[in-house]
Design a protein around this motif. Structure first.
Motif, PDB file in Angstrom:
ATOM      1  N   LYS A  96     -13.606 -54.743  48.541  1.00 23.10           N
ATOM      2  CA  LYS A  96     -14.380 -53.506  48.338  1.00 23.10           C
ATOM      3  C   LYS A  96     -14.200 -52.948  46.928  1.00 23.10           C
ATOM      4  CE  LYS A  96     -14.497 -52.237  53.215  1.00 23.10           C
ATOM      5  NZ  LYS A  96     -15.940 -52.200  53.514  1.00 23.10           N
ATOM      6  N   GLY A  97     -13.513 -53.711  46.086  1.00 19.54           N
ATOM      7  CA  GLY A  97     -13.418 -53.326  44.682  1.00 19.54           C
ATOM      8  C   GLY A  97     -12.178 -52.552  44.290  1.00 19.54           C
ATOM      9  N   MET A  98     -11.226 -52.382  45.218  1.00 25.81           N
ATOM     10  CA  MET A  98     -10.012 -51.640  44.855  1.00 25.81           C
ATOM     11  C   MET A  98      -9.000 -52.561  44.191  1.00 25.81           C
ATOM     12  SD  MET A  98      -9.437 -49.104  48.084  1.00 25.81           S
ATOM     13  CE  MET A  98     -10.359 -49.900  49.370  1.00 25.81           C
ATOM     14  N   GLN A  99      -8.211 -51.993  43.304  1.00 25.86           N
ATOM     15  CA  GLN A  99      -7.128 -52.731  42.646  1.00 25.86           C
ATOM     16  C   GLN A  99      -5.878 -52.581  43.492  1.00 25.86           C
ATOM     17  OE1 GLN A  99      -6.574 -54.088  39.415  1.00 25.86           O
ATOM     18  NE2 GLN A  99      -8.695 -53.982  38.724  1.00 25.86           N
ATOM     19  N   THR A 100      -5.274 -53.665  43.873  1.00 26.06           N
ATOM     20  CA  THR A 100      -4.067 -53.571  44.704  1.00 26.06           C
ATOM     21  C   THR A 100      -3.003 -54.545  44.197  1.00 26.06           C
ATOM     22  OG1 THR A 100      -4.605 -55.348  46.227  1.00 26.06           O
ATOM     23  CG2 THR A 100      -5.532 -53.200  46.748  1.00 26.06           C
ATOM     24  N   ARG A 101      -1.773 -54.277  44.576  1.00 28.01           N
ATOM     25  CA  ARG A 101      -0.695 -55.237  44.365  1.00 28.01           C
ATOM     26  C   ARG A 101       0.143 -55.249  45.636  1.00 28.01           C
ATOM     27  NH1 ARG A 101      -3.446 -56.297  40.747  1.00 28.01           N
ATOM     28  NH2 ARG A 101      -2.994 -56.485  38.530  1.00 28.01           N
ATOM     29  N   VAL A 102       0.413 -56.453  46.150  1.00 29.39           N
ATOM     30  CA  VAL A 102       1.383 -56.559  47.240  1.00 29.39           C
ATOM     31  C   VAL A 102       2.726 -56.838  46.596  1.00 29.39           C
ATOM     32  CG1 VAL A 102       2.142 -57.887  49.254  1.00 29.39           C
ATOM     33  CG2 VAL A 102      -0.290 -57.380  48.955  1.00 29.39           C
ATOM     34  N   VAL A 103       3.723 -56.043  46.929  1.00 27.68           N
ATOM     35  CA  VAL A 103       5.069 -56.278  46.399  1.00 27.68           C
ATOM     36  C   VAL A 103       5.999 -56.475  47.598  1.00 27.68           C
ATOM     37  CG1 VAL A 103       4.595 -54.976  44.291  1.00 27.68           C
ATOM     38  CG2 VAL A 103       5.700 -53.828  46.182  1.00 27.68           C
ATOM     39  N   SER A 104       6.782 -57.528  47.531  1.00 29.98           N
ATOM     40  CA  SER A 104       7.524 -57.938  48.722  1.00 29.98           C
ATOM     41  C   SER A 104       9.025 -57.704  48.588  1.00 29.98           C
ATOM     42  CB  SER A 104       7.258 -59.431  48.978  1.00 29.98           C
ATOM     43  OG  SER A 104       8.055 -59.882  50.047  1.00 29.98           O
ATOM     44  N   ALA A 105       9.617 -57.212  49.672  1.00 31.67           N
ATOM     45  CA  ALA A 105      11.073 -57.010  49.692  1.00 31.67           C
ATOM     46  C   ALA A 105      11.804 -58.336  49.873  1.00 31.67           C
ATOM     47  CB  ALA A 105      11.451 -56.043  50.810  1.00 31.67           C
ATOM     48  N   LEU A 106      11.097 -59.346  50.404  1.00 26.30           N
ATOM     49  CA  LEU A 106      11.670 -60.684  50.483  1.00 26.30           C
ATOM     50  C   LEU A 106      10.981 -61.522  49.412  1.00 26.30           C
ATOM     51  CD1 LEU A 106      11.628 -61.441  54.327  1.00 26.30           C
ATOM     52  CD2 LEU A 106      13.586 -60.737  52.944  1.00 26.30           C
ATOM     53  N   LYS A 126      -1.087 -47.052  37.005  1.00 28.85           N
ATOM     54  CA  LYS A 126      -2.369 -47.675  36.631  1.00 28.85           C
ATOM     55  C   LYS A 126      -3.387 -47.580  37.753  1.00 28.85           C
ATOM     56  CE  LYS A 126      -0.536 -50.922  33.265  1.00 28.85           C
ATOM     57  NZ  LYS A 126      -0.300 -52.326  32.938  1.00 28.85           N
ATOM     58  N   LYS A 127      -3.074 -46.760  38.746  1.00 30.47           N
ATOM     59  CA  LYS A 127      -3.981 -46.476  39.872  1.00 30.47           C
ATOM     60  C   LYS A 127      -4.213 -47.688  40.769  1.00 30.47           C
ATOM     61  CE  LYS A 127      -4.450 -42.311  38.380  1.00 30.47           C
ATOM     62  NZ  LYS A 127      -3.505 -41.351  38.886  1.00 30.47           N
ATOM     63  N   ARG A 128      -3.266 -48.602  40.761  1.00 30.33           N
ATOM     64  CA  ARG A 128      -3.348 -49.699  41.721  1.00 30.33           C
ATOM     65  C   ARG A 128      -2.717 -49.236  43.024  1.00 30.33           C
ATOM     66  NH1 ARG A 128      -0.922 -53.452  37.019  1.00 30.33           N
ATOM     67  NH2 ARG A 128      -2.887 -53.942  35.999  1.00 30.33           N
ATOM     68  N   ILE A 129      -3.295 -49.667  44.137  1.00 29.39           N
ATOM     69  CA  ILE A 129      -2.685 -49.347  45.426  1.00 29.39           C
ATOM     70  C   ILE A 129      -1.563 -50.361  45.640  1.00 29.39           C
ATOM     71  CG2 ILE A 129      -3.083 -49.267  47.921  1.00 29.39           C
ATOM     72  CD1 ILE A 129      -6.036 -48.556  47.190  1.00 29.39           C
ATOM     73  N   VAL A 130      -0.365 -49.862  45.851  1.00 27.23           N
ATOM     74  CA  VAL A 130       0.774 -50.768  46.005  1.00 27.23           C
ATOM     75  C   VAL A 130       1.112 -50.909  47.480  1.00 27.23           C
ATOM     76  CG1 VAL A 130       3.191 -51.187  45.424  1.00 27.23           C
ATOM     77  CG2 VAL A 130       1.665 -50.189  43.720  1.00 27.23           C
ATOM     78  N   ILE A 131       1.031 -52.138  47.979  1.00 29.29           N
ATOM     79  CA  ILE A 131       1.325 -52.405  49.388  1.00 29.29           C
ATOM     80  C   ILE A 131       2.716 -53.039  49.442  1.00 29.29           C
ATOM     81  CG2 ILE A 131       0.542 -53.583  51.483  1.00 29.29           C
ATOM     82  CD1 ILE A 131      -2.295 -53.695  50.083  1.00 29.29           C
ATOM     83  N   PHE A 132       3.641 -52.330  50.066  1.00 29.40           N
ATOM     84  CA  PHE A 132       5.033 -52.794  50.121  1.00 29.40           C
ATOM     85  C   PHE A 132       5.205 -53.663  51.362  1.00 29.40           C
ATOM     86  CE2 PHE A 132       5.037 -48.756  47.848  1.00 29.40           C
ATOM     87  CZ  PHE A 132       5.801 -49.051  46.715  1.00 29.40           C
ATOM     88  N   ALA A 133       5.421 -54.949  51.168  1.00 28.05           N
ATOM     89  CA  ALA A 133       5.524 -55.875  52.299  1.00 28.05           C
ATOM     90  C   ALA A 133       6.985 -56.183  52.636  1.00 28.05           C
ATOM     91  CB  ALA A 133       4.789 -57.173  51.961  1.00 28.05           C
ATOM     92  N   CYS A 134       7.197 -56.627  53.854  1.00 30.65           N
ATOM     93  CA  CYS A 134       8.501 -57.094  54.341  1.00 30.65           C
ATOM     94  C   CYS A 134       9.546 -55.988  54.490  1.00 30.65           C
ATOM     95  CB  CYS A 134       9.047 -58.244  53.483  1.00 30.65           C
ATOM     96  SG  CYS A 134       7.993 -59.693  53.542  1.00 30.65           S
ATOM     97  N   GLY A 135       9.084 -54.809  54.823  1.00 31.24           N
ATOM     98  CA  GLY A 135      10.006 -53.716  55.148  1.00 31.24           C
ATOM     99  C   GLY A 135      10.999 -53.450  54.036  1.00 31.24           C
ATOM    100  N   THR A 136      12.264 -53.254  54.434  1.00 32.46           N
ATOM    101  CA  THR A 136      13.313 -53.043  53.424  1.00 32.46           C
ATOM    102  C   THR A 136      13.882 -54.389  52.971  1.00 32.46           C
ATOM    103  OG1 THR A 136      15.163 -53.028  54.962  1.00 32.46           O
ATOM    104  CG2 THR A 136      14.052 -50.914  54.621  1.00 32.46           C
ATOM    105  N   GLY A 137      13.482 -55.466  53.652  1.00 32.81           N
ATOM    106  CA  GLY A 137      14.049 -56.783  53.352  1.00 32.81           C
ATOM    107  C   GLY A 137      15.345 -57.034  54.107  1.00 32.81           C
ATOM    108  N   ASN A 138      15.744 -56.064  54.922  1.00 35.77           N
ATOM    109  CA  ASN A 138      17.001 -56.200  55.680  1.00 35.77           C
ATOM    110  C   ASN A 138      16.760 -56.026  57.165  1.00 35.77           C
ATOM    111  OD1 ASN A 138      19.085 -56.177  53.439  1.00 35.77           O
ATOM    112  ND2 ASN A 138      17.902 -54.347  52.993  1.00 35.77           N
ATOM    113  N   PRO A 139      17.435 -56.845  57.996  1.00 31.34           N
ATOM    114  CA  PRO A 139      17.321 -56.618  59.438  1.00 31.34           C
ATOM    115  C   PRO A 139      18.014 -55.311  59.826  1.00 31.34           C
ATOM    116  CG  PRO A 139      18.957 -58.309  58.986  1.00 31.34           C
ATOM    117  CD  PRO A 139      18.336 -57.956  57.670  1.00 31.34           C
ATOM    118  N   PHE A 140      17.766 -54.865  61.029  1.00 27.71           N
ATOM    119  CA  PHE A 140      18.351 -53.630  61.590  1.00 27.71           C
ATOM    120  C   PHE A 140      17.751 -52.361  60.978  1.00 27.71           C
ATOM    121  CE2 PHE A 140      21.561 -56.973  61.947  1.00 27.71           C
ATOM    122  CZ  PHE A 140      21.632 -57.064  63.327  1.00 27.71           C
TER     123      PHE A 140
END
Ligand code: GTP
Length: 240
Positions: A96-106, A126-140
């Motif tokens: 849909k034309g949005m600028q995004t970045r997926v950033v991963s904890a793992l 820079k007005k990119r939507i940042v999608i934080f993947a993989c939670g905190t990267g830690n179990p529990f």
């Protein structure tokens, strides 16, 4: 009674993975994600808001509910579920034309860049939507805790927690018709009364960093924008 709050610039939107499955029993309902993307596109083109997103993975897997499997293993499986959801959001948002970045904890570097705080903040600037993947990267830890943590790290002015009901209630509103909707509560009240805002770790983190949480109904179009504009919706969980 408060009738308006100051508009928000940088927010962390917490979405439930469960919501992503929409009318399906499992996985991603692209019609639902399409509507969500339209709503976010509208708000990013008409406001100055900077948006980070943490998405759960409950439409695929819940770490603590994997039979005899070790909790830690189940949680890591859940983190991979959040990566699938993050990729789905990114693909639909970018179509849909949005600028995004997926950033991963793992570290899954073939798929997404690894999370580096200062880099994520630069993407937001820079007005990119940042999608934080993989939670905190830690179990529990839950993805609610990931939202509280990333929210604090990027200096979010609030965590916007989208749910299936209008906010935080004194009891489950789907079971108890007398359940009362709270308009404002403190972190401590939410913790002491075991109100289901977020899990205790996430709440404590928000309290410590004084990051307010706005809990609102995701199924009502326009609510994300209203929260960002400072309109009073849902429940505001804040300082004492
Ligand atoms: P600026 O430096 O602000 O221009 O940010 P940028 O994200 O555009 O720069 P970069 O050239 O680092 O990234 C370009 C694209 O590659 C973006 O879509 C990033 O998400 C992606 N990318 C960056 N690092 C990695 C990585 O380690 N793995 C993967 N899979 N993609 C990456």
């Amino acid at each position: 009674m408060v009738t308006e709050r100051k508009p928000l610039k940088r927010v962390l939107l917490k979405l439930s993975g469960e919501a992503l499955k929409g009318k399906h029993a499992f996985g991603v309902d692209y019609e639902y994600v399409g509507h969500l993307a339209d709503e976010i596109l509208e708000l990013t083109t008409t406001t100055n808001a900077e948006l980070g997103i943490v998405i759960g993975g409950g439409n695929y897997i819940r770490g603590g509910q994997q039979g005899d499997i070790d909790r830690a293993v189940g949680d890591y499986m859940g983190m991979l579920g959040t990566m699938i959801n993050s990729m789905a959001l990114q693909a639909v948002f970018e179509a849909k034309g949005m600028q995004t970045r997926v950033v991963s904890a793992l570290e899954i570097k073939e798929i997404a860049e690894s999370y580096i705080r200062r880099r994520a903040i630069r993407h937001l600037e820079k007005k990119r939507i940042v999608i934080f993947a993989c939670g905190t990267g830690n179990p529990f830890f839950t993805t609610d805790t990931a939202a509280a943590l990333r929210g604090a790290e990027i200096g979010a002015e609030a965590i916007l927690k989208g749910t299936n009901v209008d906010g935080v209630y004194s009891d489950d509103p789907r079971k108890n018709p007398d359940a009362k909707l709270y308009h404002t509560i403190t972190f401590s009240e939410a913790l002491e009364r075991h109100l289901k805002v977020m899990d205790a770790t996430a709440l404590a983190l928000c309290r410590e960093n004084n990051t307010p949480i706005i809990v609102f109904n995701m199924n009502k179009p326009g609510n994300i924008r209203k929260a960002i504009e400072g309109q009073i919706i849902g429940t505001y969980v804040g300082g004492e």
